[in-house]
Write an enzyme that holds these catalytic residues in place. Sequence first.
Site, PDB file in Angstrom:
ATOM      1  N   GLU A 177      38.172  34.023  45.628  1.00 34.02           N
ATOM      2  CA  GLU A 177      38.090  33.217  44.336  1.00 34.02           C
ATOM      3  C   GLU A 177      37.176  32.574  44.162  1.00 34.02           C
ATOM      4  OE1 GLU A 177      40.214  28.383  43.319  1.00 34.02           O
ATOM      5  OE2 GLU A 177      40.233  29.068  45.239  1.00 34.02           O
ATOM      6  N   LYS A 214      41.303  34.709  41.835  1.00 36.47           N
ATOM      7  CA  LYS A 214      41.566  33.332  41.465  1.00 36.47           C
ATOM      8  C   LYS A 214      40.670  33.414  41.133  1.00 36.47           C
ATOM      9  CE  LYS A 214      43.468  28.781  42.411  1.00 36.47           C
ATOM     10  NZ  LYS A 214      44.198  28.207  43.007  1.00 36.47           N
TER      11      LYS A 214
END
Length: 296
Positions: A177, A214
């Site tokens: 992420e 993400k």
Amino acid sequence: MASDAMKEQMKTGQGFIAALDQSGGSTPKALRLYGIEEDAYASEDEMFDLIHEMRARIATAPAFNGEKVIGAILFEMTMDREIGGMPSATYLWKERGVVPFLKIDKGLEDEADGVRRMKPIPGLDALLDRAVAAGIFGTKERSVIDAANAKGIADVVAQQFKLGAEVLAKGLVPIIEPEVTISIPDKEAAEEILLAEIQKNLDSVPDGQQVMLKLTLPTRANLYAPLIAHPKVLRVVALSGGYARDEANAKLAENTGMIASFSRALTEGLSAQQSDEEFNAALSDAIDAIHAASIT
């Protein structure tokens, strides 16, 4: 060890991932939005008891099941506690059909080169072993990009993939992420650099293994289509990044094949003061709306 059933659900499931992983720093804000002020608890232990009650209330709600919520990201303390009388990860998978993930990062370094890198993770090896023993499928680790700085973005992505390799070595699937801050003036340029760096680093993932990504909802719709199609990417999920739920859902619906992994946008409108009937109805509405945007 990531089970085949969990992997199949992550690959093909028509739904989204709930991010229930607020850590120590973000918990007071999450509780405040839930209607619990800071004067309601006297210690960190009490604070974590309250946030666990909130998470358990969400996880046990009728609408929170694998039909629309295909996964959930847990905070370490949530993994170590129980929901519905059983370990949290076991409850999510066995009772709700929701694939459990564990947030493993320990927060961010101060900004340098326009980015905030991950802090070192002491005891990582032991933490990953505990995650495997608890029946966790994968992990999540977050860094932040605050400027279209090529060096900073390259460093952040390299750090993410290095940690991802350690996670993969344990048989877990990392959610990488590198969040791009939604308010920066050069967001689109930062996202172009990020895309190129991720593509470059995916070459380092061993054949036959996959990571998840993400990412902030991109300024240009479908920017991340090459990542969604990449053989070494199991799934690309979107963070809401501070957008209100309706705006986040609208942006998500423009990005084919990207699914939500929302935290604040999921719990928006939920309150400790609601009756169970009101709470369950509000959560069900939120789940329906995020699910609809995720399957476009």
